[in-house]
Design a protein around this motif. Sequence first.
Motif, PDB file in Angstrom:
ATOM      1  N   ALA A   1      -9.062  43.168  39.376  1.00 21.82           N
ATOM      2  CA  ALA A   1     -10.055  43.261  38.259  1.00 21.82           C
ATOM      3  C   ALA A   1     -10.278  42.069  37.586  1.00 21.82           C
TER       4      ALA A   1
ATOM      5  N   MET B   1       1.099  42.895  32.443  1.00 19.12           N
ATOM      6  CA  MET B   1       1.614  44.060  33.097  1.00 19.12           C
ATOM      7  C   MET B   1       2.295  43.552  34.458  1.00 19.12           C
TER       8      MET B   1
ATOM      9  N   ARG C   1      -8.714  42.509  29.178  1.00 14.69           N
ATOM     10  CA  ARG C   1      -8.463  43.039  30.205  1.00 14.69           C
ATOM     11  C   ARG C   1      -7.769  42.188  31.149  1.00 14.69           C
TER      12      ARG C   1
ATOM     13  N   LEU D   1      -4.094  41.524  29.620  1.00 12.60           N
ATOM     14  CA  LEU D   1      -3.178  42.875  30.178  1.00 12.60           C
ATOM     15  C   LEU D   1      -2.565  42.836  31.305  1.00 12.60           C
ATOM     16  N   GLU D   2      -3.504  42.476  32.198  1.00 13.26           N
ATOM     17  CA  GLU D   2      -3.306  42.620  33.625  1.00 13.26           C
ATOM     18  C   GLU D   2      -1.962  41.673  33.814  1.00 13.26           C
TER      19      GLU D   2
END
Lengths: 112, 341
Positions: free
Chosen positions: B293, B204, B197, B200-201
């Motif tokens: 996150a 992005m 996660r 990926l964050e």
Amino acid sequence: MSDQDCIRLSIARDFSEIPGPRWRIEGPKSGEEFYETVLLPRFQRALESQKKLFVDLDDTAGYATSFLEESFGNLSIRYGAQTVLNSLILKSDDEAFLTEEIERYIKEAKPK
Amino acid sequence: MKKLYTEGKYKSFSRWKKLKEKKRNEYRKAYLKHGRRNYLGLSRQQQWEKKARAKYETITAPQDFSFIKNPEGIIEFLSKIRATAKRGRNVFIDLNDIRSFTPDTMALLLSKIADRHFMSGMKPKSNAPSNSHLAAIFAQSGFYDYVNSMRTPKSKGFALLHTKENKMVQAEQALELIFFATEKLYGKPRFHTSVQRVLLECMMNTHGHASRNPSRHETWWAMAYSDPEEKRASFTFVDNGIGIFESIEIIGFKKNFELFVLNKDNRDILKDILNGEFGSRTGDPRRGKGLPAIYSAFRAGKIRNLVVVANDVYGNIGNDEYRILKSPFKGTFLHWEISNE
């Protein structure tokens, strides 16, 4: 819950073990792709057959927040948060917090 | 068949010609010896370095070669490289005196020297750290793909780090890094959903916000480092974009937000972003989820020793240390660890 009561969807098995970003333009296996190709059709089938949609979130490499927000959020925008929450069963043994997180995305979803 | 000229006039001509050739050879030897005088007694490696330093401007790496512990030192080192290359001078990166090192700096260094804009299209030269363990790490990292070096140091028998770079959000590449690290850490590769996660964050954020031009995307670099003896793995993510605090949404946010009135700085904004305040302030619930996150994963104990550096802010979340850097950092840098405890 038996197959008579619900339609099953495993993201790892039916879409990808390695979910990606929010949109297709960002990279492969996006939330946008998942929503259009898997989640929406299954949800529509569930509604038509008056069953719930059982979504198994386990056995993947992990989710970006945007992937979940884009896919389940769009579902909420299309059908309304209450309809989606009533028709969806989420299972996440690997990361228990995901079910709460997705429910929040469903409640907070707004049209773009 | 060559005719031998043995008669009178040809003999004296041959003798003269031979003498001339002998003088020419002696002159040539003396000339070359004179040219080599500065390199007598040096090994080939030393000779190469000395020649390189004469033509190149030497930038010496700080002894404490760690961005998470010595951010100002590393920023200054990178700034000197950038400034020298921008002036059109060739750069020789001297790594000889590095004494302490953390692997996060490797990803940062690679991202800069591989950036044609940063290096003004030049390919630097470099030597290797005198410490053989560090030299092996540099060799494994792919550093010598981007610099000229006389001899690439040998890497160890097993790899300690793995690097990926791309412009798109590549979940598979993130998983490769995780598999590399977890295999070293746990004995076999396995998923780590929190690190997936986080990666990926980060990807992005780079894809969506690191460039002012929406049609251009910055390259991100991600590195996993795992030494089984240390029983922990570290991940570093870096891009050379405009940084968290210069992204368009943040600028608008800063203008509208009451912190501007209260004369606070980017340290406070970073804390607010980590706590998820940003999305609610802009009114767009889709925005501002990435860093919160990542912070949630840290608070849940899934990742440790989280460090965020962007623009003029150094945030060591693990130590609750936030400070303003003396020189700004161009880009966004994140570092975190996992362990098998």
